[in-house]
Design an enzyme around this catalytic site. Structure first.
Site, PDB file in Angstrom:
ATOM      1  N   ASN A  59      16.281 -20.733  -0.627  1.00 13.76           N
ATOM      2  CA  ASN A  59      17.165 -21.461   0.278  1.00 13.76           C
ATOM      3  C   ASN A  59      16.346 -22.195   1.339  1.00 13.76           C
ATOM      4  OD1 ASN A  59      16.714 -18.757   1.112  1.00 13.76           O
ATOM      5  ND2 ASN A  59      18.412 -18.810   2.535  1.00 13.76           N
ATOM      6  N   GLU A  61      17.112 -24.006   4.861  1.00 11.12           N
ATOM      7  CA  GLU A  61      18.108 -24.280   5.905  1.00 11.12           C
ATOM      8  C   GLU A  61      17.699 -25.473   6.760  1.00 11.12           C
ATOM      9  OE1 GLU A  61      18.765 -20.492   7.864  1.00 11.12           O
ATOM     10  OE2 GLU A  61      19.893 -19.745   6.123  1.00 11.12           O
ATOM     11  N   ASN A  62      18.615 -25.850   7.661  1.00 11.08           N
ATOM     12  CA  ASN A  62      18.379 -27.022   8.512  1.00 11.08           C
ATOM     13  C   ASN A  62      19.039 -26.799   9.871  1.00 11.08           C
ATOM     14  OD1 ASN A  62      19.030 -29.989   9.484  1.00 11.08           O
ATOM     15  ND2 ASN A  62      17.471 -30.128   7.910  1.00 11.08           N
ATOM     16  N   ALA A  63      18.457 -27.408  10.914  1.00 14.36           N
ATOM     17  CA  ALA A  63      19.033 -27.322  12.262  1.00 14.36           C
ATOM     18  C   ALA A  63      20.451 -27.871  12.271  1.00 14.36           C
ATOM     19  CB  ALA A  63      18.163 -28.081  13.252  1.00 14.36           C
ATOM     20  N   TYR A  65      23.252 -27.282  10.377  1.00 18.54           N
ATOM     21  CA  TYR A  65      23.514 -26.186   9.430  1.00 18.54           C
ATOM     22  C   TYR A  65      24.038 -26.612   8.051  1.00 18.54           C
ATOM     23  CZ  TYR A  65      22.854 -22.817  13.301  1.00 18.54           C
ATOM     24  OH  TYR A  65      22.359 -22.068  14.318  1.00 18.54           O
ATOM     25  N   CYS A  70      21.233 -23.878  -0.754  1.00 16.04           N
ATOM     26  CA  CYS A  70      21.068 -22.536  -1.335  1.00 16.04           C
ATOM     27  C   CYS A  70      19.932 -22.532  -2.356  1.00 16.04           C
ATOM     28  CB  CYS A  70      22.346 -22.103  -2.056  1.00 16.04           C
ATOM     29  SG  CYS A  70      23.751 -21.779  -0.985  1.00 16.04           S
ATOM     30  N   GLU A  72      19.942 -21.397  -5.355  1.00 16.98           N
ATOM     31  CA  GLU A  72      20.389 -21.768  -6.700  1.00 16.98           C
ATOM     32  C   GLU A  72      20.338 -23.276  -6.900  1.00 16.98           C
ATOM     33  OE1 GLU A  72      21.769 -19.714  -4.558  1.00 16.98           O
ATOM     34  OE2 GLU A  72      23.095 -18.241  -5.505  1.00 16.98           O
ATOM     35  N   CYS A 106      27.729 -23.440  -5.265  1.00 12.72           N
ATOM     36  CA  CYS A 106      26.685 -23.267  -6.288  1.00 12.72           C
ATOM     37  C   CYS A 106      27.302 -23.006  -7.661  1.00 12.72           C
ATOM     38  CB  CYS A 106      25.730 -22.146  -5.906  1.00 12.72           C
ATOM     39  SG  CYS A 106      24.582 -22.633  -4.593  1.00 12.72           S
TER      40      CYS A 106
HETATM   41  N1  THU Z   1      22.383 -18.420   0.187  1.00 15.67           N
HETATM   42  C1  THU Z   1      21.743 -18.734  -0.981  1.00 15.67           C
HETATM   43  O1  THU Z   1      20.707 -19.400  -0.984  1.00 15.67           O
HETATM   44  N2  THU Z   1      22.277 -18.275  -2.136  1.00 15.67           N
HETATM   45  C2  THU Z   1      23.354 -17.431  -2.224  1.00 15.67           C
HETATM   46  O2  THU Z   1      23.737 -17.060  -3.315  1.00 15.67           O
HETATM   47  C3  THU Z   1      24.028 -16.987  -0.990  1.00 15.67           C
HETATM   48  C4  THU Z   1      23.622 -17.684   0.251  1.00 15.67           C
HETATM   49  C5  THU Z   1      21.754 -18.857   1.447  1.00 15.67           C
HETATM   50  C6  THU Z   1      22.462 -19.938   2.205  1.00 15.67           C
HETATM   51  C7  THU Z   1      21.962 -19.688   3.612  1.00 15.67           C
HETATM   52  O3  THU Z   1      20.687 -20.284   3.762  1.00 15.67           O
HETATM   53  C8  THU Z   1      21.770 -18.181   3.673  1.00 15.67           C
HETATM   54  O4  THU Z   1      21.681 -17.752   2.326  1.00 15.67           O
HETATM   55  C9  THU Z   1      22.898 -17.446   4.367  1.00 15.67           C
HETATM   56  O5  THU Z   1      24.128 -17.821   3.868  1.00 15.67           O
END
Ligand code: THU
Length: 149
Positions: A59, A61-63, A65, A70, A72, A106
């Protein structure tokens, strides 16, 4: 909270089929690359395509949000951009006590490239897993054929 399911039980890792051992190891490794400063929730994903090629993702992330991605979808975008066509197996390592499964967005993207695939999810300590076919996780997803019916 332990989720009980008789069709897709939690199983000890020693029961995992041999062919998934390497993808599981890779998923633990790529999870360490997760960029998750906002949630601290690390996820690693490995995709095995129909030709046996392996793609990893974490995963990111970004400032801002909602711009976060994810694990996947990171792995799927890597597969498609490298010429992969069809997902055969998805292996996931999240950060919850128990194995976790892909979010709704996803699942929709997985379905586009992975009809008939399986998702195998492992707990972060690597002790247990649960294996669920996409058809059980997302039985009535939106498919391209419906666009023109
Ligand atoms: N996240 C995933 O990358 N895959 C999942 O199956 C569940 C959630 C990430 C998204 C976010 O960066 C962090 O987990 C919390 O939700």
């Amino acid at each position: 909270m332990s989720y009980q399911n008789k069709d897709y039980p939690l199983r000890p890792i020693k029961e995992l089929e041999k062919s998934l051992k390497k993808p599981v190891e890779l998923a633990h490794q790529v999870r360490k690359n997760a960029y998750a400063p906002y949630s601290q929730y690390l996820v690693g994903c490995v995709i095995v395509d129909s030709k046996g090629k392996v793609f990893t993702g974490c995963n990111v992330e970004n400032a801002s949000y909602p711009a976060g991605l994810c694990a996947e979808r990171t792995a799927i975008v890597k597969m498609v951009s490298e010429g992969g066509k069809k997902i055969k197996e998805i292996v996931l390592v999240g950060s919850s006590l128990e194995p976790v499964f892909p979010c709704g967005m996803c699942l929709q993207v997985i379905q586009e490239f992975g009809e008939g695939c399986r998702v195998t999810s492992i707990d972060p300590k690597g002790k247990v897993f649960r294996q669920v076919p996409l058809s059980a996780l997302f039985p009535f997803g939106f498919t391209p054929d419906k666009l023109h019916q």
